[in-house]
Design a protein around this motif. Structure first.
Motif, PDB file in Angstrom:
ATOM      1  N   MET A  53       0.875  -1.185  -0.051  1.00  0.00           N
ATOM      2  CA  MET A  53      -0.214  -0.129  -0.230  1.00  0.00           C
ATOM      3  C   MET A  53       0.947   1.299   0.000  1.00  0.00           C
ATOM      4  O   MET A  53       1.819   1.388   0.847  1.00  0.00           O
ATOM      5  N   PHE A  54       0.665   2.198  -0.943  1.00  0.00           N
ATOM      6  CA  PHE A  54       1.182   3.371  -0.853  1.00  0.00           C
ATOM      7  C   PHE A  54       0.562   4.551  -0.852  1.00  0.00           C
ATOM      8  O   PHE A  54      -0.587   4.632  -1.383  1.00  0.00           O
ATOM      9  N   VAL A  55       1.115   5.832  -0.527  1.00  0.00           N
ATOM     10  CA  VAL A  55       0.334   6.912  -0.656  1.00  0.00           C
ATOM     11  C   VAL A  55       1.439   7.852  -1.304  1.00  0.00           C
ATOM     12  O   VAL A  55       2.512   7.943  -1.104  1.00  0.00           O
ATOM     13  N   ASP A  56       0.684   8.968  -1.916  1.00  0.00           N
ATOM     14  CA  ASP A  56       1.676   9.768  -2.510  1.00  0.00           C
ATOM     15  C   ASP A  56       2.081  11.016  -1.744  1.00  0.00           C
ATOM     16  O   ASP A  56       1.893  11.123  -0.475  1.00  0.00           O
ATOM     17  N   LYS A  57       3.062  12.018  -2.166  1.00  0.00           N
ATOM     18  CA  LYS A  57       3.392  13.117  -1.453  1.00  0.00           C
ATOM     19  C   LYS A  57       2.390  13.860  -0.619  1.00  0.00           C
ATOM     20  O   LYS A  57       2.696  14.795   0.244  1.00  0.00           O
ATOM     21  N   THR A  58       0.851  13.893  -1.179  1.00  0.00           N
ATOM     22  CA  THR A  58       0.140  14.843  -0.540  1.00  0.00           C
ATOM     23  C   THR A  58      -0.591  14.123   0.713  1.00  0.00           C
ATOM     24  O   THR A  58      -1.397  14.673   1.507  1.00  0.00           O
ATOM     25  N   LEU A  59      -0.269  12.940   1.043  1.00  0.00           N
ATOM     26  CA  LEU A  59      -0.874  12.253   2.128  1.00  0.00           C
ATOM     27  C   LEU A  59       0.322  11.706   3.100  1.00  0.00           C
ATOM     28  O   LEU A  59       1.615  11.285   2.589  1.00  0.00           O
ATOM     29  N   LYS A  60       0.215  11.955   4.329  1.00  0.00           N
ATOM     30  CA  LYS A  60       1.170  11.394   5.385  1.00  0.00           C
ATOM     31  C   LYS A  60       1.284   9.833   5.523  1.00  0.00           C
ATOM     32  O   LYS A  60       2.643   9.392   5.353  1.00  0.00           O
ATOM     33  N   TYR A  61       0.174   9.415   5.634  1.00  0.00           N
ATOM     34  CA  TYR A  61       0.301   7.549   6.062  1.00  0.00           C
ATOM     35  C   TYR A  61      -1.420   7.475   5.728  1.00  0.00           C
ATOM     36  O   TYR A  61      -2.343   8.207   5.544  1.00  0.00           O
ATOM     37  N   ALA A  62      -1.527   6.198   5.382  1.00  0.00           N
ATOM     38  CA  ALA A  62      -2.857   5.387   5.456  1.00  0.00           C
ATOM     39  C   ALA A  62      -2.901   4.277   6.663  1.00  0.00           C
ATOM     40  O   ALA A  62      -1.810   3.676   6.982  1.00  0.00           O
ATOM     41  N   VAL A  63      -4.188   4.034   7.086  1.00  0.00           N
ATOM     42  CA  VAL A  63      -4.121   3.291   8.433  1.00  0.00           C
ATOM     43  C   VAL A  63      -5.705   2.540   7.861  1.00  0.00           C
ATOM     44  O   VAL A  63      -6.585   3.311   7.612  1.00  0.00           O
ATOM     45  N   PRO A  64      -5.738   1.159   8.038  1.00  0.00           N
ATOM     46  CA  PRO A  64      -4.734   0.391   8.187  1.00  0.00           C
ATOM     47  C   PRO A  64      -3.511   0.005   7.160  1.00  0.00           C
ATOM     48  O   PRO A  64      -4.114   0.387   5.748  1.00  0.00           O
ATOM     49  N   THR A  65      -2.625  -0.464   7.458  1.00  0.00           N
ATOM     50  CA  THR A  65      -1.632  -0.657   6.260  1.00  0.00           C
ATOM     51  C   THR A  65      -1.851  -1.795   5.662  1.00  0.00           C
ATOM     52  O   THR A  65      -1.157  -2.189   4.497  1.00  0.00           O
ATOM     53  N   LYS A  66      -2.590  -2.690   6.054  1.00  0.00           N
ATOM     54  CA  LYS A  66      -2.934  -4.107   5.241  1.00  0.00           C
ATOM     55  C   LYS A  66      -4.253  -4.140   5.105  1.00  0.00           C
ATOM     56  O   LYS A  66      -5.301  -3.777   6.224  1.00  0.00           O
ATOM     57  N   ALA A  67      -4.811  -4.835   4.054  1.00  0.00           N
ATOM     58  CA  ALA A  67      -6.363  -4.966   3.925  1.00  0.00           C
ATOM     59  C   ALA A  67      -6.666  -6.279   3.228  1.00  0.00           C
ATOM     60  O   ALA A  67      -5.881  -6.760   2.441  1.00  0.00           O
ATOM     61  N   ASP A  68      -7.790  -6.878   3.626  1.00  0.00           N
ATOM     62  CA  ASP A  68      -8.028  -7.981   2.938  1.00  0.00           C
ATOM     63  C   ASP A  68      -8.798  -7.640   1.406  1.00  0.00           C
ATOM     64  O   ASP A  68      -9.453  -6.895   1.305  1.00  0.00           O
ATOM     65  N   ARG A  69      -8.370  -8.671   0.613  1.00  0.00           N
ATOM     66  CA  ARG A  69      -8.997  -8.653  -0.719  1.00  0.00           C
ATOM     67  C   ARG A  69     -10.301  -8.907  -1.012  1.00  0.00           C
ATOM     68  O   ARG A  69     -10.703  -9.854  -0.145  1.00  0.00           O
ATOM     69  N   ASN A  70     -10.988  -8.237  -2.011  1.00  0.00           N
ATOM     70  CA  ASN A  70     -12.366  -8.752  -2.234  1.00  0.00           C
ATOM     71  C   ASN A  70     -13.367  -8.260  -0.994  1.00  0.00           C
ATOM     72  O   ASN A  70     -14.452  -9.194  -0.948  1.00  0.00           O
ATOM     73  N   LYS A  71     -13.072  -7.076  -0.355  1.00  0.00           N
ATOM     74  CA  LYS A  71     -13.762  -6.912   0.945  1.00  0.00           C
ATOM     75  C   LYS A  71     -13.775  -5.344   0.918  1.00  0.00           C
ATOM     76  O   LYS A  71     -12.678  -4.779   0.719  1.00  0.00           O
ATOM     77  N   GLU A  72     -14.939  -4.834   1.396  1.00  0.00           N
ATOM     78  CA  GLU A  72     -14.874  -3.387   1.715  1.00  0.00           C
ATOM     79  C   GLU A  72     -14.071  -3.127   2.745  1.00  0.00           C
ATOM     80  O   GLU A  72     -14.175  -3.785   3.969  1.00  0.00           O
ATOM     81  N   CYS A  73     -13.022  -1.936   2.640  1.00  0.00           N
ATOM     82  CA  CYS A  73     -12.435  -1.938   3.765  1.00  0.00           C
ATOM     83  C   CYS A  73     -12.209  -0.134   4.013  1.00  0.00           C
ATOM     84  O   CYS A  73     -12.321   0.520   3.024  1.00  0.00           O
ATOM     85  N   ARG A  74     -12.231   0.216   5.245  1.00  0.00           N
ATOM     86  CA  ARG A  74     -12.186   1.597   5.546  1.00  0.00           C
ATOM     87  C   ARG A  74     -10.711   2.036   5.871  1.00  0.00           C
ATOM     88  O   ARG A  74     -10.313   1.705   6.707  1.00  0.00           O
ATOM     89  N   PHE A  75     -10.225   3.249   5.031  1.00  0.00           N
ATOM     90  CA  PHE A  75      -8.862   3.549   5.290  1.00  0.00           C
ATOM     91  C   PHE A  75      -9.127   5.129   5.900  1.00  0.00           C
ATOM     92  O   PHE A  75      -9.879   5.920   5.668  1.00  0.00           O
ATOM     93  N   TYR A  76      -8.196   5.559   6.634  1.00  0.00           N
ATOM     94  CA  TYR A  76      -8.015   6.789   7.128  1.00  0.00           C
ATOM     95  C   TYR A  76      -6.441   7.195   6.954  1.00  0.00           C
ATOM     96  O   TYR A  76      -5.473   6.651   6.813  1.00  0.00           O
ATOM     97  N   PHE A  77      -6.594   8.522   6.584  1.00  0.00           N
ATOM     98  CA  PHE A  77      -5.557   9.080   6.015  1.00  0.00           C
ATOM     99  C   PHE A  77      -5.169  10.681   6.953  1.00  0.00           C
ATOM    100  O   PHE A  77      -6.227  11.431   7.159  1.00  0.00           O
ATOM    101  N   ARG A  78      -3.914  11.160   6.895  1.00  0.00           N
ATOM    102  CA  ARG A  78      -3.659  12.520   7.288  1.00  0.00           C
ATOM    103  C   ARG A  78      -2.982  13.194   6.181  1.00  0.00           C
ATOM    104  O   ARG A  78      -1.976  12.839   5.569  1.00  0.00           O
ATOM    105  N   PRO A  79      -3.978  14.151   5.704  1.00  0.00           N
ATOM    106  CA  PRO A  79      -3.230  15.008   4.470  1.00  0.00           C
ATOM    107  C   PRO A  79      -2.378  15.660   4.824  1.00  0.00           C
ATOM    108  O   PRO A  79      -2.010  16.126   6.224  1.00  0.00           O
TER     109      PRO A  79
END
Length: 82
Positions: free
Chosen positions: A1-27
């Motif tokens: 999982m990667f974030v570009d230079k406009t985002l500090k990080y993404a949580v969670p850092t791992k996710a299950d495939r073929n399943k809806e997942c909620r991510f949180y970011f710090r811009p």
């Protein structure tokens, strides 16, 4: 999982495939009318317009991770930088 230079990080850092997942970011930017994008192996899978972005507020984004995906990328694009 990667974030570009406009985002500090993404949580969670791992996710299950073929399943809806909620991510949180710090811009890392302050902007009006930014677009948060999710790409799986370079292909756009979901995007959402965010009226106002600032580093003090967490961003939340739900996305379905494709079954055979090797790489997920998140980015903030567009918008008017303040």
């Amino acid at each position: 999982m990667f974030v570009d230079k406009t985002l500090k990080y993404a949580v969670p850092t791992k996710a299950d495939r073929n399943k809806e997942c909620r991510f949180y970011f710090r811009p890392l930017i302050v902007a009006n009318k930014a677009v948060l994008e999710a790409r799986a192996d370079g292909k756009l899978i979901k995007k959402r317009m965010i009226p106002f972005v600032r580093p003090a507020e967490m961003l939340e984004f739900e996305v379905m991770i494709p079954e055979n995906c090797k790489k997920i990328e998140f980015a903030l694009t567009g918008g008017e930088l303040l």
